[in-house]
Design a protein around this motif. Structure first.
Motif, PDB file in Angstrom:
ATOM      1  N   ILE A  73       0.794  -1.136   0.028  1.00 62.90           N
ATOM      2  CA  ILE A  73      -0.120   0.129  -0.063  1.00 62.90           C
ATOM      3  C   ILE A  73       0.903   1.363   0.059  1.00 62.90           C
ATOM      4  N   LEU A  74       2.003   1.444   0.866  1.00 65.26           N
ATOM      5  CA  LEU A  74       2.970   2.422   0.870  1.00 65.26           C
ATOM      6  C   LEU A  74       3.539   2.556  -0.614  1.00 65.26           C
ATOM      7  N   GLU A  77       1.130   4.245  -2.626  1.00 64.54           N
ATOM      8  CA  GLU A  77       0.907   5.676  -2.283  1.00 64.54           C
ATOM      9  C   GLU A  77       1.982   6.502  -2.931  1.00 64.54           C
ATOM     10  N   LEU A  80       1.521   6.876  -6.698  1.00 67.70           N
ATOM     11  CA  LEU A  80       0.600   8.027  -6.724  1.00 67.70           C
ATOM     12  C   LEU A  80       0.986   9.490  -6.746  1.00 67.70           C
ATOM     13  N   LYS A  81       2.085   9.633  -5.785  1.00 64.32           N
ATOM     14  CA  LYS A  81       2.504  10.868  -5.395  1.00 64.32           C
ATOM     15  C   LYS A  81       3.396  11.146  -6.712  1.00 64.32           C
ATOM     16  N   GLY A 138      -4.148   6.852  -9.044  1.00 61.20           N
ATOM     17  CA  GLY A 138      -4.823   6.799  -7.719  1.00 61.20           C
ATOM     18  C   GLY A 138      -5.826   5.742  -7.455  1.00 61.20           C
ATOM     19  N   TYR A 141      -3.922   2.752  -6.270  1.00 60.25           N
ATOM     20  CA  TYR A 141      -3.689   2.985  -4.932  1.00 60.25           C
ATOM     21  C   TYR A 141      -4.961   2.339  -3.989  1.00 60.25           C
ATOM     22  N   LYS A 142      -6.113   2.958  -4.638  1.00 62.92           N
ATOM     23  CA  LYS A 142      -7.360   2.331  -4.022  1.00 62.92           C
ATOM     24  C   LYS A 142      -7.558   0.921  -4.064  1.00 62.92           C
ATOM     25  N   SER A 144      -5.090  -1.202  -4.068  1.00 61.93           N
ATOM     26  CA  SER A 144      -4.109  -2.063  -3.199  1.00 61.93           C
ATOM     27  C   SER A 144      -4.754  -2.047  -1.698  1.00 61.93           C
ATOM     28  N   LYS A 145      -5.342  -0.695  -1.345  1.00 66.04           N
ATOM     29  CA  LYS A 145      -6.291  -0.817   0.085  1.00 66.04           C
ATOM     30  C   LYS A 145      -7.138  -1.843  -0.022  1.00 66.04           C
ATOM     31  N   LYS A 453      -3.787   1.700  11.281  1.00 71.95           N
ATOM     32  CA  LYS A 453      -3.613   2.052   9.478  1.00 71.95           C
ATOM     33  C   LYS A 453      -2.279   2.702   9.552  1.00 71.95           C
TER      34      LYS A 453
END
Length: 453
Positions: A73-74, A77, A80-81, A138, A141-142, A144-145, A453
């Protein structure tokens, strides 16, 4: 000025030819509106088993596999950045120091040189390619969560399955020990009857065979119990042979567990289904980016620099430049069109996978509901049979005490009751597995604690 107007005219001409991607089907586009957060109640609490609750709390905090998924997840993220950075100008600064020496005809001299500079570059997102790639990141990323949530649902269900497998084998071992004691008593009775010529050798041999069969079942159950214990230790990130410390209790009354109300529309909220949806959306954005890649790119750049032989003068002399460039594909042997075609095919593939996943989920839930109802009816029948067997035990016991019936008939009735208990235990274990499978199929009732989290 005329040159700039001509340049803009060319870009507008390409804009008029800009082909947009086809939108996703309406029923898929509406799905996101129906997506809400899953219930926060943890599903395994329906069993009211404190040992299971403690197991899961420890496992969710310590399991290495879940920790590795959190790192994914990291990574998503960070990606995404990174994908959003091209939406802003990139600025680099340079600083240089040099020293030159001259030695000519016996004359030597040296000179210092200092320089400062800054460069900026920016690609204008004329056709939305950069924005599409950023949106794709984006959605990934969602996804992966949701993958993490799905992993937790699967993980908690595996913990529950192994725990109830461990508990089932423990309870079965107690029952088998009781059955072996009854069988041994019956063997002693047969030996006495044989002495008085009231029993045959074949009866004794048959009873010994029955005892050996029970011994075989005991060995099997011990091995199975050890396998379940090893699996639980691994899931707790402990050594496989470490001893489990629990207050072993009787197998729970699974018949009292309430079947949850099912709304098939909630299957859209399954983490694995939502992950597929977000991956579909991400691919749809990459499809849009592939279309945009067919058209010209407009890049802006700016440079400013200064140099001097002394630090005190380095800020006095500056040189600045601004440039704009457009790159347009002319011939690439169909590479970009192939990329668009491949991206569209991938989008359609994910769309079909998403629809099939919904159908499979609905079938899985329907099948499990039918199995649960059937298993409940079977357990109720076994309970009624046990009631009858219990009355038989009381009947033969009273007749044995008054000398009207042989002790062997009482032992036979007691063994029949224990056989029914073993069948009920197995049926309850299977019902527990069906319930665990149902909650896993629904994949609701799990949400990561906020402090984790």
């Amino acid at each position: 000025m005329a040159k700039y107007l001509s340049f803009l005219a060319i870009l507008l001409l390409f804009a008029g030819c800009y082909a947009k991607k086809e939108p996703l089907p309406g029923e898929i586009a509406e799905i996101q509106k129906n997506m809400t957060n899953a219930e926060t109640k943890k599903w395994w609490k329906v069993f009211e088993d404190e040992n299971l609750n403690r197991l899961l709390e420890e496992a969710l905090a310590e399991n290495f596999s879940l920790k590795s998924i959190r790192k994914k997840i990291l990574q998503a993220e960070a990606q995404l950045k990174k994908s959003r950075s091209p939406l802003f100008p990139a600025i680099d600064a340079t600083i240089g120091v040099s020293r030159s020496f001259v030695n000519e005809s016996g004359y030597s001299d040296s000179e210092n040189s200092f320089s400062l500079g800054a460069a900026a570059k920016y690609e204008v997102d004329l056709w939305g390619k950069i924005d599409s790639l950023s949106k794709a990141a984006g959605f990934e990323y969602k996804a992966s969560k949701e993958d993490f949530k799905a992993a937790n649902v699967t993980f908690t269900s595996e913990i529950a399955k192994n725990w109830y497998g461990y508990l089932y084998q423990s309870s079965r071992l107690r029952l088998l020990a009781e059955k072996r004691d009854i069988a041994r008593k019956e063997l002693e009775t047969l030996k006495k009857r044989f002495v008085s010529a009231q029993a045959d050798v074949s009866d004794i041999l048959q009873q010994k065979s029955t005892i050996k069969e029970i011994d075989k079942d005991i060995v099997f159950s011990k091995n199975e119990k050890k396998i379940f214990a090893t699996a639980l230790n691994v899931m707790l990130s402990k050594k496989p042979d470490e001893k489990l410390i629990f207050n072993e209790s009787a197998f729970p009354d699974v018949l009292s567990v309430k079947t949850p109300k099912i709304e098939m529309s909630k299957l859209m909220q399954r983490p694995d289904i939502k992950s597929l949806y977000y991956k579909l959306q991400a691919q749809d954005e990459r499809y849009a980016a592939a279309i945009s890649a067919q058209y010209p790119r407009l890049a802006l750049s700016s440079n400013i620099s200064s140099s001097s032989s002394g630090l005190n003068n380095v800020f006095d002399n500056w040189f600045a430049s601004i440039a704009a460039s457009a790159v347009s594909p002319i011939f690439d042997a169909g590479e970009r069109k192939a990329d668009v075609k491949a991206a569209r095919a991938k989008t359609e593939e994910l769309l079909f996978r998403y629809k099939q996943a919904l159908l499979d989920a609905a079938k899985e839930v329907t099948d499990l509901l039918e199995k649960i109802e059937s298993q409940k009816q079977y357990i109720k029948i076994l309970k009624k049979q046990k009631e009858i067997a219990q009355k038989n035990i009381e009947f033969y016991r009273s007749r044995y005490i008054t000398g009207q019936q042989e002790y062997r008939r009482y032992l036979s009735a007691l063994m029949s009751f224990k056989n029914l208990e073993e069948k009920e235990l197995k049926a309850s274990y299977e019902l527990a597995l069906y319930y665990i499978g149902l909650y896993r199929a629904l994949s609701t009732g799990w949400e990561e604690d906020k402090d984790k989290k």
